[in-house]
Design a protein around this motif. Structure first.
Motif, PDB file in Angstrom:
ATOM      1  N   SER A  23      -3.800  -0.950   2.252  1.00 38.95           N
ATOM      2  CA  SER A  23      -2.935   0.333   2.063  1.00 38.95           C
ATOM      3  C   SER A  23      -2.595   0.440   0.614  1.00 38.95           C
ATOM      4  N   CYS A  24      -2.134   2.010   0.409  1.00 35.87           N
ATOM      5  CA  CYS A  24      -1.548   2.139  -0.754  1.00 35.87           C
ATOM      6  C   CYS A  24      -0.846   3.449  -0.715  1.00 35.87           C
ATOM      7  N   ILE A  25       0.294   3.895  -1.434  1.00 37.61           N
ATOM      8  CA  ILE A  25       1.178   4.894  -1.548  1.00 37.61           C
ATOM      9  C   ILE A  25       1.171   5.376  -2.729  1.00 37.61           C
ATOM     10  N   SER A  26       0.895   6.657  -2.847  1.00 35.88           N
ATOM     11  CA  SER A  26       0.719   7.387  -4.170  1.00 35.88           C
ATOM     12  C   SER A  26       2.137   7.569  -4.859  1.00 35.88           C
ATOM     13  N   SER A  27       2.189   7.481  -6.012  1.00 37.06           N
ATOM     14  CA  SER A  27       3.673   7.790  -6.839  1.00 37.06           C
ATOM     15  C   SER A  27       3.617   9.153  -7.010  1.00 37.06           C
ATOM     16  N   THR A  28       2.827  10.085  -7.183  1.00 35.98           N
ATOM     17  CA  THR A  28       2.572  11.316  -7.338  1.00 35.98           C
ATOM     18  C   THR A  28       2.876  12.141  -6.172  1.00 35.98           C
ATOM     19  N   THR A  29       2.035  12.108  -5.188  1.00 36.32           N
ATOM     20  CA  THR A  29       2.097  12.898  -3.840  1.00 36.32           C
ATOM     21  C   THR A  29       2.961  12.034  -2.746  1.00 36.32           C
ATOM     22  N   GLY A  30       3.199  11.098  -2.826  1.00 34.62           N
ATOM     23  CA  GLY A  30       3.796  10.239  -1.582  1.00 34.62           C
ATOM     24  C   GLY A  30       2.580   9.978  -0.702  1.00 34.62           C
ATOM     25  N   SER A  31       1.476  10.484  -0.973  1.00 35.44           N
ATOM     26  CA  SER A  31       0.469  10.005   0.407  1.00 35.44           C
ATOM     27  C   SER A  31       0.212   8.791   0.587  1.00 35.44           C
ATOM     28  N   THR A  32      -0.317   8.375   1.753  1.00 34.98           N
ATOM     29  CA  THR A  32      -0.542   6.848   1.916  1.00 34.98           C
ATOM     30  C   THR A  32      -2.068   6.925   2.488  1.00 34.98           C
ATOM     31  N   TYR A  33      -2.636   5.748   2.295  1.00 33.64           N
ATOM     32  CA  TYR A  33      -3.908   5.699   2.820  1.00 33.64           C
ATOM     33  C   TYR A  33      -4.090   4.366   3.259  1.00 33.64           C
ATOM     34  N   TYR A  34      -5.261   4.036   4.188  1.00 35.76           N
ATOM     35  CA  TYR A  34      -5.070   2.963   4.893  1.00 35.76           C
ATOM     36  C   TYR A  34      -6.693   2.324   5.024  1.00 35.76           C
TER      37      TYR A  34
END
Length: 131
Positions: free
Chosen positions: A49-60
């Protein structure tokens, strides 16, 4: 570089939960995407998983979507990975890393972030799911 330290790993039975923490010693982590990765014995390291620094979006990765939740607390310079409904196949050393991309592209193919694209790593924490 922002040194990272993971914690929260341990032994948990199938169906249990754990919350991993990735603590950074510098507030600069607030401005970097952060990824969680894992490596099981004899297998390659894979993105979870990751969390974006620019948008706060998360992906799995598809293998954990709906069971794991990534979040960040900028006041504490910490990123968390809440892991629920754990399975034996989740057993691995879990790492956090930063200075890498976090976009929807990988998730579209069912994958998590690419570990080869991340620069700064923590030492890892062991998660074992077993009776």
């Amino acid at each position: 570089q922002v040194p990272l330290v993971e914690s929260g790993g341990g032994l948990v039975p199938p169906g249990g939960s754990l919350r991993l923490s990735c603590a950074a010693s510098d507030s600069a982590v607030r401005y970097s995407s952060v990824g969680w990765f894992r490596q099981a014995p004899g297998k390659e390291r894979e993105g979870v998983s990751c969390i974006s620094s620019t948008t706060g979006s998360t992906y799995y990765a598809s293998s954990v979507k709906g069971r794991f939740l990534i979040s960040r607390d900028n006041d504490e310079n910490t990123v968390y990975l809440q892991m629920n409904s754990l399975k034996a196949e989740d057993t691995a050393v879990y790492y956090c890393a930063t200075e890498g991309p976090c976009t929807v592209v990988a998730e579209a193919f069912g994958r998590g972030p690419d570990p080869k694209e991340y620069e700064v790593w923590g030492p890892g924490t062991q998660v074992t799911v077993s009776t």
